[in-house]
Enzyme design. Structure first.
Site, mmCIF file in Angstrom:
data_model
loop_
_atom_site.group_PDB
_atom_site.id
_atom_site.type_symbol
_atom_site.label_atom_id
_atom_site.label_comp_id
_atom_site.label_asym_id
_atom_site.label_seq_id
_atom_site.Cartn_x
_atom_site.Cartn_y
_atom_site.Cartn_z
ATOM 1 N N ASP A 141 5.876 27.199 -54.615
ATOM 2 C CA ASP A 141 7.272 26.587 -55.282
ATOM 3 C C ASP A 141 6.553 25.611 -54.465
ATOM 4 O O ASP A 141 7.619 24.185 -54.980
ATOM 5 C CB ASP A 141 8.167 27.278 -54.003
ATOM 6 C CG ASP A 141 8.756 27.905 -54.043
ATOM 7 O OD1 ASP A 141 9.275 28.245 -54.832
ATOM 8 O OD2 ASP A 141 9.971 28.221 -53.058
ATOM 9 N N CYS A 196 13.599 49.490 -61.826
ATOM 10 C CA CYS A 196 14.502 49.534 -62.402
ATOM 11 C C CYS A 196 15.838 50.453 -62.524
ATOM 12 O O CYS A 196 16.542 51.178 -61.766
ATOM 13 C CB CYS A 196 15.722 47.934 -62.519
ATOM 14 S SG CYS A 196 14.833 46.518 -61.668
ATOM 15 N N CYS A 199 19.655 51.583 -61.981
ATOM 16 C CA CYS A 199 20.130 51.121 -60.814
ATOM 17 C C CYS A 199 20.885 49.548 -60.599
ATOM 18 O O CYS A 199 20.822 48.694 -62.086
ATOM 19 C CB CYS A 199 19.086 50.627 -59.407
ATOM 20 S SG CYS A 199 20.087 50.233 -58.181
ATOM 21 N N CYS A 222 25.461 31.001 -55.957
ATOM 22 C CA CYS A 222 24.751 31.962 -55.177
ATOM 23 C C CYS A 222 24.701 31.486 -53.757
ATOM 24 O O CYS A 222 25.107 30.219 -53.686
ATOM 25 C CB CYS A 222 23.468 32.140 -55.297
ATOM 26 S SG CYS A 222 22.128 33.001 -54.580
ATOM 27 N N CYS A 249 21.038 34.513 -47.755
ATOM 28 C CA CYS A 249 21.264 35.397 -48.233
ATOM 29 C C CYS A 249 20.704 36.208 -48.789
ATOM 30 O O CYS A 249 19.497 35.898 -49.671
ATOM 31 C CB CYS A 249 22.408 35.527 -49.411
ATOM 32 S SG CYS A 249 23.049 36.782 -49.402
ATOM 33 N N CYS A 256 18.674 46.727 -52.051
ATOM 34 C CA CYS A 256 17.659 47.395 -53.242
ATOM 35 C C CYS A 256 16.831 48.746 -52.902
ATOM 36 O O CYS A 256 15.857 48.548 -51.658
ATOM 37 C CB CYS A 256 16.262 46.328 -53.916
ATOM 38 S SG CYS A 256 15.867 46.909 -54.999
HETATM 39 S S1 SF4 Z 1 18.753 47.003 -56.510
HETATM 40 FE FE1 SF4 Z 1 16.239 46.693 -56.922
HETATM 41 S S2 SF4 Z 1 15.925 48.837 -58.463
HETATM 42 FE FE2 SF4 Z 1 18.260 48.395 -58.161
HETATM 43 S S3 SF4 Z 1 18.782 46.880 -60.170
HETATM 44 FE FE3 SF4 Z 1 18.459 45.607 -58.437
HETATM 45 S S4 SF4 Z 1 16.379 45.209 -58.003
HETATM 46 FE FE4 SF4 Z 1 16.644 46.924 -59.486
HETATM 47 S S1 SF4 Z 2 21.282 35.334 -52.800
HETATM 48 FE FE1 SF4 Z 2 23.228 36.548 -52.545
HETATM 49 S S2 SF4 Z 2 25.504 35.290 -53.183
HETATM 50 FE FE2 SF4 Z 2 22.973 34.846 -53.903
HETATM 51 S S3 SF4 Z 2 22.893 36.304 -55.492
HETATM 52 FE FE3 SF4 Z 2 21.604 37.911 -54.061
HETATM 53 S S4 SF4 Z 2 23.415 38.601 -53.419
HETATM 54 FE FE4 SF4 Z 2 24.375 37.297 -54.567
#
Ligand code: SF4
Ligand code: SF4
Length: 337
Positions: A141, A196, A199, A222, A249, A256
């Site tokens: 980073d 993914c 989903c 966010c 967060c 996921c």
């Molecule tokens: S929850 Fe995970 S698997 Fe589902 S769309 Fe989001 S990143 Fe992809």
């Molecule tokens: S970190 Fe939290 S606020 Fe940011 S995109 Fe993911 S779920 Fe949304």
């Protein structure tokens, strides 16, 4: 995941004799505590155009530092002359800990320090192993590198719709790091699949509706950005949704399925939660933070990712969290009154 290798704590480190330098490097990286390791080819960065568009759309908010080094970001051969290969590593920080007011990645020591030291150690080990000088630069980073792009090229995973890199055997609760070297190494196969599927759990679960589209995050909405990066007041319209999030967060990672199934406990002691955070609920921690002096904050969060928000930022967040509890108790009082 191509031929990039996975460390499995249960099965232990491979015992076979490695002959190729690439295999010996991976074994050494695992001994140094990295959970995933792959080798990437360098060149034009496929996602650089998307990144530029994302910045131009204003989704990076006040994170002006992301605009620096655009030329280097577009081509991974540019960071220093003679660079030929990237060793890409990941270190698990533990997605199995319960959710709490501080995002999991920030509960222990600063991952930059932990990982940079080990990447430097890996470079020194390579020099020793091959018997000649190897120039290198570690990134965690810390520079104009699109890390997830490089990690995908090294076979470590795919870009999830929640914008995280997801590994099919570890999920996404890990830090990424890279060691760029002026040494030619055989690259692993890139990770080509998108697993993914249909989903949308992460997109649906975001408390602030921060996803503009799959893989496009409006960081200004966010909670991580609001509670860590931006310096002013938290937007009135987002405060209620921020709820109990004091710092960062994890919601879009928590839901996921790849994390639900494959997250593991962190084995790196440096990432264990500090006493000031461990086991505290949001109300207790927010109250503690509001009572802190600058000196107490500096001591409690020395070499912690939390210091990025500074005491003023953390206290601002604490007030939002406590406002949330107050509003909730007013609501339940009104409902029962
Ligand atoms: S929850 Fe995970 S698997 Fe589902 S769309 Fe989001 S990143 Fe992809
Ligand atoms: S970190 Fe939290 S606020 Fe940011 S995109 Fe993911 S779920 Fe949304």
């Amino acid at each position: 995941m191509g031929s990039a290798e996975m460390i499995d704590a249960a099965s232990g480190v491979e015992t076979g004799v490695d002959t190729r330098i690439e295999d010996r490097i991976k074994t050494r990286a695992r001994e140094l505590g990295f959970d995933l390791v792959g080798i990437a080819t360098l060149g034009q960065v496929e996602t650089a155009g998307h990144f530029d568009e994302w910045i131009a759309a204003g989704y990076a908010g006040e994170m002006g530092y992301l605009e620096r080094g655009a030329e280097k970001r577009r081509d991974t051969r540019r960071p220093f002359e003679g660079v030929q290969s990237a060793i890409v590593v990941a270190m698990n920080y533990g997605g199995t800990q319960p959710p709490g007011p501080v995002a999991r990645y920030a509960r222990g020591d600063d991952y930059h320090d932990v990982m940079i030291d080990r990447l430097n150690e890996l470079r020194r080990w390579i020099e020793n192993e091959i018997g000649c000088a190897v120039h290198g630069k570690p990134y965690v980073d810390t520079g104009p590198i699109l890390e997830r792009d490089l990690a995908r090229r090294a076979g470590l995973g795919w870009f999830g719709k929640n914008t995280n890199l997801i590994n099919p055997e570890l999920g996404s609760f890990f830090f990424l790091g890279e060691l760029l070297l002026d040494l030619e190494l055989r690259a692993d196969d890139p990770f080509e699949m998108d697993r993914c599927g249909s989903c949308t759990r992460c997109l649906d679960a975001c408390p602030t509706n921060a996803f503009v589209a799959p893989r496009v995050l409006d960081a200004t909405r966010c909670i991580s950005y609001q509670t860590i990066e931006q310096k002013g007041a938290i937007a009135e319209t987002l405060r209620e949704a921020i709820g109990e999030h004091l710092y960062g967060c994890d919601v879009c990672q928590d839901v996921c399925p790849w994390n639900v199934k494959f997250s593991r406990d962190a084995t790196e002691p440096a990432f264990a939660a500090r006493e000031v955070i461990a086991g505290k609920d949001a109300r207790t921690l927010a109250s503690d933070v509001l009572a802190m002096t600058q000196e107490e904050f500096s001591t409690a969060f020395r070499k912690s990712p939390v210091k990025r928000a500074k005491l003023a930022g953390l206290q601002r967040n604490a007030r939002v969290v406590l406002e949330h509890f107050k509003a909730r108790s007013n609501d339940s009082g009104a409902a029962t009154g």
